[in-house]
Design an enzyme around this catalytic site. Structure first.
Site, PDB file in Angstrom:
ATOM      1  N   TYR A 254     -12.359  33.437  26.787  1.00 27.61           N
ATOM      2  CA  TYR A 254     -12.010  33.283  28.302  1.00 27.61           C
ATOM      3  C   TYR A 254     -13.449  34.730  28.757  1.00 27.61           C
ATOM      4  O   TYR A 254     -13.484  35.103  29.250  1.00 27.61           O
ATOM      5  CB  TYR A 254     -10.961  34.198  28.329  1.00 27.61           C
ATOM      6  CG  TYR A 254     -10.476  33.273  28.388  1.00 27.61           C
ATOM      7  CD1 TYR A 254      -9.479  32.164  30.016  1.00 27.61           C
ATOM      8  CD2 TYR A 254      -9.025  32.252  27.734  1.00 27.61           C
ATOM      9  CE1 TYR A 254      -9.693  31.009  30.581  1.00 27.61           C
ATOM     10  CE2 TYR A 254      -8.947  30.858  27.718  1.00 27.61           C
ATOM     11  CZ  TYR A 254      -9.257  30.332  28.524  1.00 27.61           C
ATOM     12  OH  TYR A 254      -8.176  28.504  29.872  1.00 27.61           O
TER      13      TYR A 254
ATOM     14  N   GLN B  90      -9.219  25.425  42.509  1.00 26.87           N
ATOM     15  CA  GLN B  90      -8.417  26.044  41.203  1.00 26.87           C
ATOM     16  C   GLN B  90      -9.061  26.024  40.663  1.00 26.87           C
ATOM     17  O   GLN B  90      -9.061  26.480  38.722  1.00 26.87           O
ATOM     18  CB  GLN B  90      -8.528  24.018  41.010  1.00 26.87           C
ATOM     19  CG  GLN B  90      -7.854  22.576  41.078  1.00 26.87           C
ATOM     20  CD  GLN B  90      -8.618  21.593  40.541  1.00 26.87           C
ATOM     21  OE1 GLN B  90      -7.860  21.308  39.972  1.00 26.87           O
ATOM     22  NE2 GLN B  90      -9.000  20.538  41.934  1.00 26.87           N
TER      23      GLN B  90
ATOM     24  N   HIS C  72      -4.956  28.375  40.085  1.00 33.76           N
ATOM     25  CA  HIS C  72      -4.378  28.112  38.517  1.00 33.76           C
ATOM     26  C   HIS C  72      -4.720  29.666  37.798  1.00 33.76           C
ATOM     27  O   HIS C  72      -5.804  30.317  37.100  1.00 33.76           O
ATOM     28  CB  HIS C  72      -5.883  27.214  38.260  1.00 33.76           C
ATOM     29  CG  HIS C  72      -5.261  26.226  38.103  1.00 33.76           C
ATOM     30  ND1 HIS C  72      -6.974  25.099  37.894  1.00 33.76           N
ATOM     31  CD2 HIS C  72      -4.356  25.194  39.028  1.00 33.76           C
ATOM     32  CE1 HIS C  72      -5.470  23.549  38.263  1.00 33.76           C
ATOM     33  NE2 HIS C  72      -5.003  23.829  38.860  1.00 33.76           N
TER      34      HIS C  72
ATOM     35  N   PRO D 216     -21.877  15.534  44.819  1.00 33.43           N
ATOM     36  CA  PRO D 216     -22.800  14.255  44.447  1.00 33.43           C
ATOM     37  C   PRO D 216     -22.581  13.187  43.919  1.00 33.43           C
ATOM     38  O   PRO D 216     -23.043  12.225  44.592  1.00 33.43           O
ATOM     39  CB  PRO D 216     -23.386  15.923  43.651  1.00 33.43           C
ATOM     40  CG  PRO D 216     -22.872  16.295  42.758  1.00 33.43           C
ATOM     41  CD  PRO D 216     -21.449  16.660  43.669  1.00 33.43           C
TER      42      PRO D 216
END
Ligand code: NAD
Length: 259
Positions: A72, A106, A124, A225
């Protein structure tokens, strides 16, 4: 369903122009053009041998706290070095072109807020917040260790209960924050147009939002895409990258408004 490029952008601009309330839902693909990889893009270096979806769990943190905390910290460095791309700025401009707009993301990278969007719901959580593992006591971000290079990194301990400190993000298998979720669900049920950008539609419960909006009568526009789990639920599909499609969409909206 409108799919063809130019026609899709024009149809999307018309739907946004007619909507008193717009909801934008973004996923990891929104940040791809800022150089922040999605989980499905392989990470390089130290982290290449781990599956990100397996690092983003409580079980992984309990087993290997230093590995998960270090991963993280690496993601935080990546995000801090990145800048919001033109698609982010287009969403800020869109806020000024429609009566009401909110963004439900998110993403945990904070780029919408850095770009200047005002109403952002982080489903989130955020890479820049910390709390302890057991009681979720908040932990000050300026006391979290920030290794300068890719390395495992022992998490600090909670100053109140001694539990290890974790990033304040929602891991796979965890509940979403209650208040933010209630607000996001209410917005999905009441918006008239929903722009769904850069999400595969595989992560629940966020993937339900476009379906709720569609069920309630909103026009659903996908910007991606590639085809996704949500493409069939979209009324309009703009096939392309967020960094290109969103500015084009806002340009079409602005031109339409002055015609
Ligand atoms: P996902 O990785 O499942 O899907 C990404 C989607 O983005 C794909 O459909 C892909 O086709 C699309 N995409 C790729 N490049 C794009 C571009 N330039 N423009 C538009 N779309 C593009 O992402 P998800 O649905 O958000 O789910 C993954 C989970 O991982 C989420 O919970 C998210 O919080 C987390 N995550 C967040 C970040 C971040 O904060 N930036 C990064 C990686 C993962």
């Amino acid at each position: 369903m409108v799919k063809q490029d130019g026609a899709a952008i024009q149809a999307a601009a018309r739907a946004l122009r007619a909507a008193p309330r717009v909801l934008v839902a973004t996923g990891a693909g929104m940040s791809q053009d800022s150089g922040i990889p999605t989980f499905r893009d392989a990470a390089g270096g130290l982290w290449a041998r781990y599956d990100p979806e397996e690092l983003a769990t409580e079980a992984a943190f309990r087993r290997h706290p230093a590995r998960v905390f270090g991963w993280y910290a690496w993601r935080r460095r990546l995000v801090r070095a990145a800048a919001p791309h033109a698609g982010y700025h287009a969403l800020v401009a869109l806020e000024g072109l429609v009566p009401e707009l909110a963004i439900v993301t998110q993403n945990v990278d904070g780029l919408h807020t850095r770009a200047g969007s005002r109403r952002v719901l982080e489903l989130h959580g955020s890479l820049e917040r910390f709390s302890c593992l057991d009681a979720r006591h908040p932990f000050p971000a300026d006391r979290a260790p920030e290794p300068a290079a890719d390395t495992e990194c022992e998490p600090p301990r909670c100053e109140r209960c001694g539990a290890p400190v974790r990033p304040d993000v929602v891991w796979f298998g965890e509940m979403l924050p209650e208040q933010v979720t209630a607000e996001a669900w209410a917005l999905a049920a009441s918006c008239r147009a929903m722009l769904v950008v850069g999400t595969s539609g595989l992560v629940q419960p966020a993937a339900q939002l476009p379906l709720i909006a569609r069920e309630a009568g909103a026009t659903v526009i996908e910007v991606n895409p590639d085809p996704t789990e949500l493409s069939d639920a979209a009324h309009i599909v703009c096939r392309g990258r967020a960094g290109a499609v969103l500015p084009a969409l806002v340009a079409a909206l602005t031109q339409g408004a002055t015609q």
